[in-house]
Design a protein around this motif. Structure first.
Motif, PDB file in Angstrom:
ATOM      1  N   LYS A   7      23.601  -9.481   7.569  1.00  0.00           N
ATOM      2  CA  LYS A   7      23.439  -8.151   7.414  1.00  0.00           C
ATOM      3  C   LYS A   7      24.967  -7.607   7.592  1.00  0.00           C
ATOM      4  O   LYS A   7      24.918  -7.048   8.711  1.00  0.00           O
ATOM      5  CB  LYS A   7      22.463  -6.838   7.618  1.00  0.00           C
ATOM      6  CG  LYS A   7      21.107  -7.615   7.150  1.00  0.00           C
ATOM      7  CD  LYS A   7      19.748  -7.001   6.844  1.00  0.00           C
ATOM      8  CE  LYS A   7      20.022  -5.970   7.992  1.00  0.00           C
ATOM      9  NZ  LYS A   7      19.117  -4.963   7.759  1.00  0.00           N
ATOM     10  N   LEU A   8      25.722  -7.331   6.431  1.00  0.00           N
ATOM     11  CA  LEU A   8      27.183  -6.628   6.899  1.00  0.00           C
ATOM     12  C   LEU A   8      26.930  -4.933   6.042  1.00  0.00           C
ATOM     13  O   LEU A   8      26.858  -5.901   5.071  1.00  0.00           O
ATOM     14  CB  LEU A   8      27.705  -8.085   6.406  1.00  0.00           C
ATOM     15  CG  LEU A   8      27.926  -8.479   7.579  1.00  0.00           C
ATOM     16  CD1 LEU A   8      29.251  -9.922   6.923  1.00  0.00           C
ATOM     17  CD2 LEU A   8      28.187  -8.561   9.170  1.00  0.00           C
ATOM     18  N   LEU A   9      28.224  -4.364   6.210  1.00  0.00           N
ATOM     19  CA  LEU A   9      28.414  -3.403   5.284  1.00  0.00           C
ATOM     20  C   LEU A   9      30.055  -3.551   5.880  1.00  0.00           C
ATOM     21  O   LEU A   9      29.931  -3.447   6.609  1.00  0.00           O
ATOM     22  CB  LEU A   9      27.913  -2.057   6.066  1.00  0.00           C
ATOM     23  CG  LEU A   9      28.590  -0.836   6.150  1.00  0.00           C
ATOM     24  CD1 LEU A   9      27.588  -0.162   4.572  1.00  0.00           C
ATOM     25  CD2 LEU A   9      27.642   0.477   6.840  1.00  0.00           C
ATOM     26  N   PRO A  51      23.040  -2.746   9.847  1.00  0.00           N
ATOM     27  CA  PRO A  51      23.209  -3.554   9.327  1.00  0.00           C
ATOM     28  C   PRO A  51      23.376  -4.254  10.378  1.00  0.00           C
ATOM     29  O   PRO A  51      23.716  -3.593  12.031  1.00  0.00           O
ATOM     30  CB  PRO A  51      25.226  -2.896   8.962  1.00  0.00           C
ATOM     31  CG  PRO A  51      25.241  -2.066   9.689  1.00  0.00           C
ATOM     32  CD  PRO A  51      23.999  -1.612   9.984  1.00  0.00           C
ATOM     33  N   ASP A  52      23.497  -5.839  10.556  1.00  0.00           N
ATOM     34  CA  ASP A  52      24.385  -6.277  12.262  1.00  0.00           C
ATOM     35  C   ASP A  52      25.353  -6.927  12.286  1.00  0.00           C
ATOM     36  O   ASP A  52      25.892  -6.137  13.621  1.00  0.00           O
ATOM     37  CB  ASP A  52      23.807  -8.163  11.887  1.00  0.00           C
ATOM     38  CG  ASP A  52      22.610  -8.015  11.512  1.00  0.00           C
ATOM     39  OD1 ASP A  52      21.746  -7.966  11.896  1.00  0.00           O
ATOM     40  OD2 ASP A  52      22.516  -8.845  10.467  1.00  0.00           O
ATOM     41  N   ILE A  78      25.256   0.509  16.400  1.00  0.00           N
ATOM     42  CA  ILE A  78      25.827  -0.675  15.182  1.00  0.00           C
ATOM     43  C   ILE A  78      27.261  -0.959  15.885  1.00  0.00           C
ATOM     44  O   ILE A  78      28.466  -0.311  15.669  1.00  0.00           O
ATOM     45  CB  ILE A  78      26.240   0.533  13.899  1.00  0.00           C
ATOM     46  CG1 ILE A  78      24.428   0.318  13.848  1.00  0.00           C
ATOM     47  CG2 ILE A  78      26.257  -0.738  13.532  1.00  0.00           C
ATOM     48  CD1 ILE A  78      24.052   1.189  12.471  1.00  0.00           C
ATOM     49  N   PRO A  79      27.406  -2.659  16.096  1.00  0.00           N
ATOM     50  CA  PRO A  79      29.311  -2.797  16.068  1.00  0.00           C
ATOM     51  C   PRO A  79      29.015  -3.332  15.327  1.00  0.00           C
ATOM     52  O   PRO A  79      29.367  -3.801  13.528  1.00  0.00           O
ATOM     53  CB  PRO A  79      28.302  -4.351  16.725  1.00  0.00           C
ATOM     54  CG  PRO A  79      27.173  -4.497  15.809  1.00  0.00           C
ATOM     55  CD  PRO A  79      26.188  -3.390  15.897  1.00  0.00           C
ATOM     56  N   ALA A 115      32.405 -14.454  15.096  1.00  0.00           N
ATOM     57  CA  ALA A 115      32.519 -14.412  16.468  1.00  0.00           C
ATOM     58  C   ALA A 115      32.668 -13.239  16.877  1.00  0.00           C
ATOM     59  O   ALA A 115      31.451 -12.566  18.704  1.00  0.00           O
ATOM     60  CB  ALA A 115      33.875 -15.075  16.755  1.00  0.00           C
ATOM     61  N   ALA A 116      32.540 -12.081  16.277  1.00  0.00           N
ATOM     62  CA  ALA A 116      32.507 -10.776  16.579  1.00  0.00           C
ATOM     63  C   ALA A 116      30.718 -10.478  17.123  1.00  0.00           C
ATOM     64  O   ALA A 116      30.514  -9.707  17.679  1.00  0.00           O
ATOM     65  CB  ALA A 116      32.882  -9.568  15.106  1.00  0.00           C
ATOM     66  N   HIS A 117      29.760 -11.189  16.276  1.00  0.00           N
ATOM     67  CA  HIS A 117      29.114 -11.133  16.441  1.00  0.00           C
ATOM     68  C   HIS A 117      28.396 -11.469  17.245  1.00  0.00           C
ATOM     69  O   HIS A 117      27.341 -11.041  18.740  1.00  0.00           O
ATOM     70  CB  HIS A 117      27.600 -11.554  15.064  1.00  0.00           C
ATOM     71  CG  HIS A 117      26.474 -11.028  15.553  1.00  0.00           C
ATOM     72  ND1 HIS A 117      25.157 -12.242  15.366  1.00  0.00           N
ATOM     73  CD2 HIS A 117      25.876 -10.356  14.941  1.00  0.00           C
ATOM     74  CE1 HIS A 117      24.399 -11.387  15.425  1.00  0.00           C
ATOM     75  NE2 HIS A 117      24.136 -10.136  14.610  1.00  0.00           N
TER      76      HIS A 117
END
Length: 139
Positions: A7-9, A51-52, A78-79, A115-117
């Protein structure tokens, strides 16, 4: 770890660019929960549905700063990863993971987000993509 949809913002003030980002992420199976163009709208969206991971431009509408948005979101757990033509030198918070430089290729955006996640979850990607500049060194 399976490649589950994230889930992305998106925080981006240029509507066309935001739509291109959203389309590229959808091609990789991710779900964009919203597109914000100011710090206030980004915080409101993230509070409503965390969001993830957040993809954040540095320069936003109304003179807002993506640096501020990323810091506020990181303090909420939140990253964030910057997606900008003006990548900052550092994130200023452990959950501000890195920066993907614009212009980006739609095909490489998915691996950079994944990769960032992984980094946000405390891991380290086996082969970090060159398109993602991470703010901390690998193990």
């Amino acid at each position: 770890m399976p490649n589950l949809p994230l889930k992305l913002l998106i925080i981006e003030d240029e509507a066309l660019v935001a739509m291109l980002i959203e389309d590229a992420l959808a091609l990789h199976g991710h779900h964009v929960i919203g597109i914000a163009d100011t710090v206030a709208s980004a915080i409101a969206m993230a509070d409503a549905e965390p969001p993830d991971l957040v993809l954040c431009d540095v320069k936003l509408a109304d003179g807002d700063s993506g640096l501020t948005a990323a810091q506020l979101l990181a303090h909420r757990g939140i990253p964030c990863v910057f997606l900008s033509g003006n990548c900052p030198e550092r994130g200023g918070h452990p959950l501000v993971i890195g920066c993907i430089a614009k212009p980006f290729r739609a095909g490489s955006l998915g691996s950079a987000v994944r990769a960032a996640h992984i980094v946000a979850q405390g891991g380290w990607p086996e082969h970090p993509p060159a398109t993602l500049r991470l703010y901390r060194e690998g193990r």
